[in-house]
Design an enzyme around this catalytic site. Structure first.
Site, PDB file in Angstrom:
ATOM      1  N   SER A 175       0.841  -1.196   0.000  1.00 29.12           N
ATOM      2  CA  SER A 175       0.000   0.000   0.000  1.00 29.12           C
ATOM      3  C   SER A 175       0.875   1.244   0.000  1.00 29.12           C
ATOM      4  O   SER A 175       1.654   1.485   0.926  1.00 29.12           O
ATOM      5  CB  SER A 175      -0.907   0.010   1.232  1.00 29.12           C
ATOM      6  OG  SER A 175      -1.408   1.321   1.414  1.00 29.12           O
ATOM      7  N   HIS A 193      -1.013  -1.159  -4.423  1.00 30.88           N
ATOM      8  CA  HIS A 193      -2.316  -0.825  -3.824  1.00 30.88           C
ATOM      9  C   HIS A 193      -2.402   0.686  -3.580  1.00 30.88           C
ATOM     10  O   HIS A 193      -1.562   1.267  -2.881  1.00 30.88           O
ATOM     11  CB  HIS A 193      -2.467  -1.598  -2.515  1.00 30.88           C
ATOM     12  CG  HIS A 193      -3.809  -1.473  -1.874  1.00 30.88           C
ATOM     13  ND1 HIS A 193      -4.909  -2.191  -2.297  1.00 30.88           N
ATOM     14  CD2 HIS A 193      -4.239  -0.712  -0.830  1.00 30.88           C
ATOM     15  CE1 HIS A 193      -5.952  -1.885  -1.533  1.00 30.88           C
ATOM     16  NE2 HIS A 193      -5.575  -0.981  -0.639  1.00 30.88           N
ATOM     17  N   ASP A 201      -4.679   3.745  -2.219  1.00 30.97           N
ATOM     18  CA  ASP A 201      -5.819   4.070  -1.361  1.00 30.97           C
ATOM     19  C   ASP A 201      -6.323   5.472  -1.668  1.00 30.97           C
ATOM     20  O   ASP A 201      -5.727   6.469  -1.245  1.00 30.97           O
ATOM     21  CB  ASP A 201      -5.397   3.968   0.108  1.00 30.97           C
ATOM     22  CG  ASP A 201      -5.141   2.528   0.515  1.00 30.97           C
ATOM     23  OD1 ASP A 201      -6.098   1.735   0.468  1.00 30.97           O
ATOM     24  OD2 ASP A 201      -3.995   2.199   0.862  1.00 30.97           O
ATOM     25  N   MET A 225      -8.901   8.231  -0.944  1.00 30.03           N
ATOM     26  CA  MET A 225      -9.827   8.629   0.133  1.00 30.03           C
ATOM     27  C   MET A 225     -10.342  10.037  -0.138  1.00 30.03           C
ATOM     28  O   MET A 225      -9.588  10.890  -0.612  1.00 30.03           O
ATOM     29  CB  MET A 225      -9.106   8.609   1.482  1.00 30.03           C
ATOM     30  CG  MET A 225      -8.447   7.285   1.811  1.00 30.03           C
ATOM     31  SD  MET A 225      -7.778   7.303   3.477  1.00 30.03           S
ATOM     32  CE  MET A 225      -6.856   5.760   3.480  1.00 30.03           C
ATOM     33  N   HIS A 259      -8.164   1.222  -4.438  1.00 28.56           N
ATOM     34  CA  HIS A 259      -9.150   0.968  -3.385  1.00 28.56           C
ATOM     35  C   HIS A 259      -9.819   2.301  -3.081  1.00 28.56           C
ATOM     36  O   HIS A 259      -9.210   3.175  -2.456  1.00 28.56           O
ATOM     37  CB  HIS A 259      -8.393   0.393  -2.176  1.00 28.56           C
ATOM     38  CG  HIS A 259      -9.225   0.203  -0.951  1.00 28.56           C
ATOM     39  ND1 HIS A 259      -8.663  -0.023   0.296  1.00 28.56           N
ATOM     40  CD2 HIS A 259     -10.573   0.186  -0.763  1.00 28.56           C
ATOM     41  CE1 HIS A 259      -9.622  -0.169   1.192  1.00 28.56           C
ATOM     42  NE2 HIS A 259     -10.787  -0.037   0.580  1.00 28.56           N
ATOM     43  N   MET A 309     -12.071   4.543  -1.180  1.00 29.43           N
ATOM     44  CA  MET A 309     -12.808   4.787   0.062  1.00 29.43           C
ATOM     45  C   MET A 309     -13.482   6.143  -0.102  1.00 29.43           C
ATOM     46  O   MET A 309     -13.025   7.170   0.423  1.00 29.43           O
ATOM     47  CB  MET A 309     -11.833   4.761   1.253  1.00 29.43           C
ATOM     48  CG  MET A 309     -11.402   3.337   1.596  1.00 29.43           C
ATOM     49  SD  MET A 309      -9.840   3.272   2.479  1.00 29.43           S
ATOM     50  CE  MET A 309      -8.707   3.314   1.094  1.00 29.43           C
ATOM     51  N   MET A 363     -11.818  -5.662   4.837  1.00 23.79           N
ATOM     52  CA  MET A 363     -11.022  -4.723   5.638  1.00 23.79           C
ATOM     53  C   MET A 363     -10.749  -5.343   7.005  1.00 23.79           C
ATOM     54  O   MET A 363     -11.674  -5.782   7.688  1.00 23.79           O
ATOM     55  CB  MET A 363     -11.770  -3.401   5.836  1.00 23.79           C
ATOM     56  CG  MET A 363     -11.863  -2.503   4.624  1.00 23.79           C
ATOM     57  SD  MET A 363     -10.282  -2.047   3.882  1.00 23.79           S
ATOM     58  CE  MET A 363      -9.421  -1.247   5.240  1.00 23.79           C
ATOM     59  N   ASP A 365      -6.942  -6.418   3.908  1.00 25.60           N
ATOM     60  CA  ASP A 365      -6.255  -5.116   3.926  1.00 25.60           C
ATOM     61  C   ASP A 365      -6.324  -4.505   5.322  1.00 25.60           C
ATOM     62  O   ASP A 365      -7.413  -4.238   5.831  1.00 25.60           O
ATOM     63  CB  ASP A 365      -6.952  -4.200   2.901  1.00 25.60           C
ATOM     64  CG  ASP A 365      -6.325  -2.822   2.801  1.00 25.60           C
ATOM     65  OD1 ASP A 365      -5.272  -2.585   3.410  1.00 25.60           O
ATOM     66  OD2 ASP A 365      -6.920  -1.983   2.088  1.00 25.60           O
TER      67      ASP A 365
HETATM   68  C1  DX5 Z   1      -6.512   1.669   5.184  1.00 29.66           C
HETATM   69  C2  DX5 Z   1      -6.049   1.301   3.811  1.00 29.66           C
HETATM   70  C3  DX5 Z   1      -4.976   0.290   3.779  1.00 29.66           C
HETATM   71  C4  DX5 Z   1      -3.740   0.682   4.537  1.00 29.66           C
HETATM   72  C5  DX5 Z   1      -2.991  -0.559   4.902  1.00 29.66           C
HETATM   73  O1  DX5 Z   1      -7.679   2.390   5.119  1.00 29.66           O
HETATM   74  O2  DX5 Z   1      -7.117   0.770   3.036  1.00 29.66           O
HETATM   75  O3  DX5 Z   1      -4.664  -0.091   2.456  1.00 29.66           O
HETATM   76  O4  DX5 Z   1      -2.895   1.541   3.825  1.00 29.66           O
HETATM   77  O5  DX5 Z   1      -1.883  -0.175   5.607  1.00 29.66           O
HETATM   78  P1  DX5 Z   1      -1.314  -0.989   6.853  1.00 29.66           P
HETATM   79  O6  DX5 Z   1      -0.742  -2.265   6.305  1.00 29.66           O
HETATM   80  O7  DX5 Z   1      -0.303  -0.071   7.390  1.00 29.66           O
HETATM   81  O8  DX5 Z   1      -2.445  -1.267   7.797  1.00 29.66           O
HETATM   82 ZN    ZN Z   2      -6.552  -0.186   1.073  1.00 31.11          ZN
END
Ligand code: DX5
Ligand code: ZN
Length: 217
Positions: free
Chosen positions: A8, A33, A35, A37, A66, A68, A138, A176
């Site tokens: 990630s 990956h 993220d 947001m 991903h 969010m 999650m 994740d």
């Molecule tokens: C959290 C993200 C994850 C996060 C995982 O909301 O979706 O992808 O970056 O990171 P670690 O492995 O540090 O929990």
């Molecule tokens: Zn994620």
């Protein structure tokens, strides 16, 4: 099913983004990956399409986004030229799941749905499982990297793997949040075949990310 590791990007040093991506290019068979947001669905804001357009020019890995966000339908359009391999949206974010899955299928090679820790497997009707390429469970509450793994999600993982097995569905199961060399083995045994890890990989003091990735593998 083979195991995919998806580092990630949230945990990299963003001031060194190009170098960090080049470091990951020295390792084979990863997904990257990403993220995304929106500060609405989750209380944090990350990066969007302009940044991903730069990342795609450097990274050799399959881009796994991903989302969010409260409006994944809108993001589906604005990200269409980024070259994403996988587009995952949150089941909790929207109402017209089937409509969005159909749209995404026509735009992206792989389509995923994500469930928050408190969303039960039974929230998703059975016919949907046959339509998606990936299910993301999650294992932390979404929004931040570096949180502690929630072990109760293992029951959901076993339940989902059972559904996949019984019906011969082909979706990948991705987990994740809070993943490290201590819990990865249990997750793979319980049916996960795609593990996202941020903090565990990128906290390696010498930036020897391959060593952490190999420990998870
Ligand atoms: C959290 C993200 C994850 C996060 C995982 O909301 O979706 O992808 O970056 O990171 P670690 O492995 O540090 O929990
Ligand atoms: Zn994620």
């Amino acid at each position: 099913m083979s195991i995919t590791i998806s580092p990630s990007l949230l945990s990299v040093d963003f001031l060194e983004l190009k170098t960090e991506l080049e470091r990951l290019n020295q390792i084979d068979n990863l997904w990257l990956h990403l993220d995304v947001m929106d500060a609405h669905f989750v209380p944090n804001l990350t990066f969007g399409e302009p940044v991903l357009n730069k990342i795609k020019n450097i990274s050799k890995h399959k881009l796994d986004a991903h989302f969010m966000v409260t409006n994944p339908d809108m993001f589906a359009d604005s990200f269409k030229d980024v070259g994403l391999h996988n587009f995952t949206f949150h089941w909790e974010a929207i109402t017209h799941h089937d409509r969005l899955i159909q749209k995404l299928k026509s735009m992206y090679p792989s389509v995923g749905i994500s469930l928050n820790p408190s969303t039960p497997i039974s929230a998703v009707p059975k016919y949907i499982w046959g339509k998606v390429d990936l299910v993301l469970l999650m294992s932390v509450n979404p929004g931040y990297g570096g949180q502690k793994f929630i072990p109760e999600i293992i029951d959901k993982l076993i339940e989902l793997d059972q559904i996949r097995h019984t019906n011969n569905f082909k979706f990948q199961i991705q987990v994740d949040g809070g993943i490290n060399d201590q819990n990865a083995g249990y997750l793979i045994q319980a049916g996960a075949n795609n593990l996202v890890a941020g903090n565990y990989i990128f906290s390696e003091p010498n930036k020897n990310y391959a060593s952490r990735i190999n420990k998870i593998r």
